[in-house]
Structure formats: C-alpha cells, structure tokens
Design a protein around this motif. Structure first.
Motif, mmCIF file in Angstrom:
data_model
loop_
_atom_site.group_PDB
_atom_site.id
_atom_site.type_symbol
_atom_site.label_atom_id
_atom_site.label_comp_id
_atom_site.label_asym_id
_atom_site.label_seq_id
_atom_site.Cartn_x
_atom_site.Cartn_y
_atom_site.Cartn_z
ATOM 1 N N ARG A 22 -9.159 -3.795 -3.320
ATOM 2 C CA ARG A 22 -8.763 -2.398 -3.149
ATOM 3 C C ARG A 22 -7.248 -2.261 -3.233
ATOM 4 O O ARG A 22 -6.517 -2.939 -2.524
ATOM 5 C CB ARG A 22 -9.235 -1.868 -1.788
ATOM 6 C CG ARG A 22 -8.998 -0.374 -1.587
ATOM 7 C CD ARG A 22 -9.332 0.058 -0.179
ATOM 8 N NE ARG A 22 -8.361 -0.444 0.785
ATOM 9 C CZ ARG A 22 -8.420 -0.209 2.100
ATOM 10 N NH1 ARG A 22 -9.418 0.497 2.601
ATOM 11 N NH2 ARG A 22 -7.503 -0.706 2.908
ATOM 12 N N LEU A 23 -6.812 -1.374 -4.116
ATOM 13 C CA LEU A 23 -5.413 -0.981 -4.179
ATOM 14 C C LEU A 23 -5.332 0.433 -3.621
ATOM 15 O O LEU A 23 -5.553 1.427 -4.322
ATOM 16 C CB LEU A 23 -4.891 -1.029 -5.618
ATOM 17 C CG LEU A 23 -4.987 -2.396 -6.319
ATOM 18 C CD1 LEU A 23 -4.437 -2.300 -7.731
ATOM 19 C CD2 LEU A 23 -4.252 -3.479 -5.522
ATOM 20 N N ALA A 24 -5.072 0.537 -2.310
ATOM 21 C CA ALA A 24 -5.071 1.823 -1.618
ATOM 22 C C ALA A 24 -3.711 2.491 -1.787
ATOM 23 O O ALA A 24 -2.670 1.871 -1.579
ATOM 24 C CB ALA A 24 -5.385 1.627 -0.139
ATOM 25 N N VAL A 25 -3.719 3.757 -2.147
ATOM 26 C CA VAL A 25 -2.495 4.480 -2.475
ATOM 27 C C VAL A 25 -2.025 5.287 -1.261
ATOM 28 O O VAL A 25 -2.699 6.246 -0.857
ATOM 29 C CB VAL A 25 -2.728 5.421 -3.673
ATOM 30 C CG1 VAL A 25 -1.453 6.198 -4.002
ATOM 31 C CG2 VAL A 25 -3.198 4.620 -4.886
ATOM 32 N N PRO A 26 -0.894 4.922 -0.655
ATOM 33 C CA PRO A 26 -0.365 5.733 0.446
ATOM 34 C C PRO A 26 -0.079 7.163 -0.018
ATOM 35 O O PRO A 26 0.308 7.400 -1.169
ATOM 36 C CB PRO A 26 0.937 5.006 0.825
ATOM 37 C CG PRO A 26 0.728 3.597 0.369
ATOM 38 C CD PRO A 26 -0.083 3.722 -0.894
ATOM 39 N N PHE A 81 6.840 -5.601 -2.446
ATOM 40 C CA PHE A 81 7.524 -4.633 -3.295
ATOM 41 C C PHE A 81 6.752 -3.316 -3.343
ATOM 42 O O PHE A 81 7.266 -2.260 -2.988
ATOM 43 C CB PHE A 81 7.710 -5.207 -4.691
ATOM 44 C CG PHE A 81 8.496 -4.332 -5.623
ATOM 45 C CD1 PHE A 81 9.690 -3.746 -5.221
ATOM 46 C CD2 PHE A 81 8.054 -4.090 -6.915
ATOM 47 C CE1 PHE A 81 10.433 -2.947 -6.084
ATOM 48 C CE2 PHE A 81 8.778 -3.295 -7.793
ATOM 49 C CZ PHE A 81 9.973 -2.718 -7.374
ATOM 50 N N VAL A 82 5.496 -3.345 -3.795
ATOM 51 C CA VAL A 82 4.638 -2.167 -3.797
ATOM 52 C C VAL A 82 3.455 -2.475 -2.883
ATOM 53 O O VAL A 82 2.663 -3.374 -3.174
ATOM 54 C CB VAL A 82 4.144 -1.807 -5.209
ATOM 55 C CG1 VAL A 82 3.211 -0.599 -5.159
ATOM 56 C CG2 VAL A 82 5.323 -1.530 -6.130
ATOM 57 N N ASP A 83 3.351 -1.741 -1.785
ATOM 58 C CA ASP A 83 2.382 -2.071 -0.741
ATOM 59 C C ASP A 83 1.168 -1.156 -0.830
ATOM 60 O O ASP A 83 1.218 0.011 -0.429
ATOM 61 C CB ASP A 83 3.033 -1.954 0.630
ATOM 62 C CG ASP A 83 2.265 -2.723 1.699
ATOM 63 O OD1 ASP A 83 1.105 -3.096 1.444
ATOM 64 O OD2 ASP A 83 2.830 -2.955 2.784
ATOM 65 N N LEU A 84 0.074 -1.703 -1.343
ATOM 66 C CA LEU A 84 -1.180 -0.970 -1.488
ATOM 67 C C LEU A 84 -2.264 -1.587 -0.607
ATOM 68 O O LEU A 84 -3.449 -1.494 -0.908
ATOM 69 C CB LEU A 84 -1.618 -0.953 -2.961
ATOM 70 C CG LEU A 84 -0.573 -0.430 -3.963
ATOM 71 C CD1 LEU A 84 -1.145 -0.456 -5.385
ATOM 72 C CD2 LEU A 84 -0.112 0.976 -3.606
ATOM 73 N N LEU A 85 -1.829 -2.220 0.486
ATOM 74 C CA LEU A 85 -2.781 -2.837 1.408
ATOM 75 C C LEU A 85 -3.720 -1.797 1.989
ATOM 76 O O LEU A 85 -4.924 -2.015 2.109
ATOM 77 C CB LEU A 85 -2.015 -3.537 2.533
ATOM 78 C CG LEU A 85 -2.856 -4.228 3.603
ATOM 79 C CD1 LEU A 85 -3.470 -5.504 3.063
ATOM 80 C CD2 LEU A 85 -2.006 -4.545 4.836
ATOM 81 N N ARG A 122 0.858 -5.847 -2.931
ATOM 82 C CA ARG A 122 -0.093 -6.224 -1.883
ATOM 83 C C ARG A 122 -1.298 -5.293 -1.902
ATOM 84 O O ARG A 122 -1.172 -4.077 -1.756
ATOM 85 C CB ARG A 122 0.570 -6.188 -0.505
ATOM 86 C CG ARG A 122 -0.385 -6.520 0.626
ATOM 87 C CD ARG A 122 0.290 -6.985 1.898
ATOM 88 N NE ARG A 122 1.165 -5.989 2.521
ATOM 89 C CZ ARG A 122 1.724 -6.141 3.724
ATOM 90 N NH1 ARG A 122 1.527 -7.261 4.420
ATOM 91 N NH2 ARG A 122 2.505 -5.193 4.223
ATOM 92 N N GLY A 123 -2.472 -5.869 -2.091
ATOM 93 C CA GLY A 123 -3.737 -5.145 -1.992
ATOM 94 C C GLY A 123 -4.584 -5.788 -0.910
ATOM 95 O O GLY A 123 -4.094 -6.570 -0.088
ATOM 96 N N VAL A 124 -5.879 -5.486 -0.897
ATOM 97 C CA VAL A 124 -6.770 -6.102 0.087
ATOM 98 C C VAL A 124 -8.114 -6.399 -0.549
ATOM 99 O O VAL A 124 -8.619 -5.615 -1.369
ATOM 100 C CB VAL A 124 -6.944 -5.209 1.338
ATOM 101 C CG1 VAL A 124 -7.709 -3.921 1.000
ATOM 102 C CG2 VAL A 124 -7.645 -5.957 2.467
#
Length: 454
Positions: free
Chosen positions: A393-397, A40-44, A374-376
């Motif tokens: 890590r929740l990386a913000v596109p 849903f919200v992709d912060l990979l 989704r994080g990493v």
C-alpha cells in the motif's frame, strides 16, 4: 482541479543510497522502524499524516482545554450530529482507542465477528476480547485485476454461513469497514450497507460501521451507484449510509483531517453510557477523551471540510494521479484504484518469490532502498494465516504531496522492477507474540537466495 494552495512548507531531501542501506539494515528490514528524517516520500499511511487547513489551525488556537465541559467538545459533537447524524459521541485519542472502547464494551470470550475485511488493529481488538474475527469479503475482492465498482462490499452469503455454523447467539456484532482498507481501499455501496443492516436485525446483532474514510466512500457512491447521481450531495450520501449503523468507530486521523483523535458515535443512549464508562477508564473524561481541546476543535472543522465536494474530489484525483503514473511505467497495481492509496501487486511484480519470502515486504524494502519511498506491506507478512494477495500500500497523505513527488515514486518503482529478479526475499528474524500486529515491530533479514514460487 486542485482545491487548495500551500501556505506552509517543509524542506525535504533524499538521503544518500549508502545512508538508506544502513538505515534499512538497522531497522531490521521493517520500515516502521525507520526514522522520518531517513525517508524522502512517506506513503506508509494516510493516518494523521496530512496537512490541516487554515480554518483548522485557527480552531486549534481557539481550543478550550477545560478538563470537563470543554467548548471544543461541544463543537465536535455538533459536527458529528450535522455530518454523520449521531447524537452521542465518546472521544478517544485515536481510532484504535475507539475500537478498544466499543469492542471492549460489546464483545466477550467466544464471540464471532463478521466484517467485510478486518484491518489489523480491528482484528487485534476483536481477538483481544477473546472473540474470533471472520472476514466476509465480496467474491473477487482479492483479485487485483477484476474491475468492479464495489469490491469493498460485505458478502452476506458468507456472513450467513458463519451464523449457520456457530449460531446467531455467538454473533453479537457485525462490522462493515468503509472504505475497505484491507481490500485495497475499495468502496462499499449504500445498498450493501442497507442489506447488512437487515441481516444484523435478523440475527439481533449490533451493526457497527468503521467510518474512518466515510467521505471518500461517499464520493465513490456518488460516481458509481445508480441511486446516487452527481446531483446528490456528498453529505447527504454520508448521512444516508451511516444512518443504518447502530454505532460508528472513527479515526479522525483519516476523514477527520487531523493529526490525532477519534471517537465512537451512536444514537443508543444505553450503549453510549456503557462506552462512556469504559472510555473514562482507558481514554479520559468524556468531554476530552484523550485529546487536547485544540485537537477536538480541529477535528470539528475537519469533519465538515471532508464532505466538501471540491475537497473530496481532489482527494480521489490525487490518488488516481499516482496510480496513472505507476501504470504508465508498467507497475502492476490493484484495480480499480481505491480512495486513499494505490496498492501495488507485489505477487506479480516479484513473481519469482514464494509467499514464504514475503514478496510484499521485499518490495517495500526495495522501494525504500532505491528511492527513499516508504510504503507498507499488506499481505502474508501483515496478515499471517489468511489468504489474500501480496499487496504493498502506498497511502497518500491528505493535501501534502504533489505531482513531482508522485513522479519520483513512479520512477523509483520502475527502477525496482527493472532488477526485480535479483531480489532474494526476506525471512523473519524476530516477531511479537500477537500475530495480528506483528508487522509493526517484527524484524526480518535477507535470504541468501530467492525462495521461488512454482
């Protein structure tokens, strides 16, 4: 203040919890194996996942696809000279292609490479050349609660200890990563870069800057370093900081604001020629380097946009917004907040789990299970054999998500923490032979009971 408006939108939806449960199990509890449509919200990652500007899309259409002598390459080379200050450019398909080209050129078996902190692919490329990557973070870098302006700096004291132990002849390269991704996206001061330059000169080493997030770093320098007040332009800070490097390795998928591409840049004609020959073997002809002409053209525009003050200030503010929402609901995060991501302190959030139960990866899975986020993990699972905090890590596109998405992330994390003590942790089911990159493909399985910390 938001620096842009949306002109193209993509519909997204939250998969049902049952579907998320099935997807997580099928992925071997490794979110790299999830299909995008199940997220849903992709912060990979913020690497290549952002939205390009209308000017970049226009450049894409005008790309020159010539195999040799592409006009699009000329535009990229001009942007690199103007924005970053380097004369010679070797394009590659992405950042790790640039790492292969540069470190494959500079390193040999038995070499030792100090870095403020190696990221996963950097560590892997150094190791793949038979060299040893050594992290030299500044003291306190791995303390999530310590408030300090430049926790991404390289510790020269540690680096000198490395040289004293192995000898300067075994240290042909010193790397500084800006911002320091493996240390929660923390910035590096210009003063530290100057000191690392002097250190590299002392030991006759090549000084390389991993410049993937050079613009974000410059924005922090402008905010926090006394020599660079608010009236100093971002592009001036960029050129000053990068001027101290012999070469830079760059993933255009970060502060190049594109979905593909990277490069090596230098002012050294001999190093340029050596890198160019290796690039022909692994990447492509020197005026396309594994990229389509349209991608070269888009990155040329993106590099210039990245140093625009309104863009980069909005970029940092968006990450800070996510951090504030998480803190408001009691989620422990690494402080101060970095430039491209918010790092959750999984060691504190799941304090009942020992490192052997991979608390960071367990938190990643629970965030997905609860809200499709989704994080990493960047802790004991991603970096085996190293001592560092258990972070997620929740990386913000870039230019992609809005406050409503961040609110969902915060609500999801809050719900996970409410039942944190029921999380049993994970154990490895299978892993690849190269430990530096195991988190990309390894599979895990739930533990039947928690592996508790003492």
């Amino acid at each position: 203040m938001v620096a842009y408006k949306s002109k193209v939108v993509e519909p997204i939806s939250l998969p049902s919890r049952e579907r998320r449960e099935r997807a997580l199990e099928a992925a071997g509890y490794n979110v790299f194996n999830l299909a995008s449509e199940d997220v849903f919200v992709d912060l990979l990652t913020d690497s290549g996942t952002g939205a390009m500007s209308d000017a970049q899309w226009a450049a894409l259409v005008r790309g020159d696809e010539a195999y040799a002598g592409s006009r699009s390459f000329d535009r990229l080379a001009s942007a690199v000279r103007d924005v970053m200050g380097f004369e010679y450019v070797v394009p590659t398909h992405q950042g790790r292609g640039a790492e292969n080209v540069l470190y494959g050129t500079l390193l040999s078996e038995g070499d030792v490479v100090p870095n403020n902190t190696h990221f996963d692919t950097t560590r892997a490329h150094v190791a793949n050349q038979g060299a040893e990557p050594i992290d030299c973070p500044t003291p306190g870098a791995f303390d999530p609660s310590l408030e300090a302006p430049f926790k991404g700096d390289l510790s020269l004291e540690h680096a000198r200890e490395v040289v004293d132990e192995v000898g300067a002849d075994r240290v042909p390269v010193v790397i500084q990563t800006i911002t320091n991704n493996s240390t929660a996206g923390q910035p590096v001061s210009v003063e530290n870069t100057r000191r690392v330059r002097a250190f590299a000169d002392e030991i006759d080493a090549t000084f390389v800057i991993d410049a993937c997030r050079f613009a974000e770093n410059a924005a922090f320098v402008r905010q926090r370093e006394p020599d660079f007040a608010d009236d100093v332009a971002i592009d001036e800070i960029v050129r000053e900081q990068l001027s101290h490097a012999d070469a830079v390795v760059m993933s255009g998928k970060k502060d190049g604001l594109v979905n593909a591409g990277g490069f090596v840049a230098t002012d050294d004609p001999d190093l340029f020629d050596r890198c160019k020959q290796r690039a022909i073997l692994y990447e492509g002809f020197p005026t396309y380097g594994g990229m389509a002409g349209r991608d070269l053209a888009a990155m040329a525009v993106g590099l210039r946009e990245a140093v625009d003050a309104s863009y980069v200030e909005d970029r940092l503010e968006s990450v800070q917004t996510l951090a504030s929402l998480l803190e408001d609901v009691g989620v422990p995060i690494y402080r101060p907040v970095g430039g491209h991501a918010v790092y959750l302190d999984a060691g504190e959030a799941l304090s009942h789990l020992s490192p052997s139960a991979f608390p960071g990866q367990a938190l990643v899975c629970e965030l997905y299970r609860e809200g499709g986020v989704r994080g990493v993990e960047l802790g004991s699972f991603a970096f085996p054999g190293t001592e560092r905090p258990e972070l997620v890590r929740l990386a913000v596109p870039r230019r992609t998500y809005h406050r409503e998405h961040f609110e969902h992330v915060a609500e999801t994390a809050e719900a996970v923490l409410e039942s944190a003590t029921t999380v049993a942790g994970l154990e490895l089911a299978s892993e690849p032979t190269m430990p530096e990159i195991r988190h990309f493909t390894a599979e895990l399985e739930p533990r039947s009971t928690p592996s508790t910390s003492n």
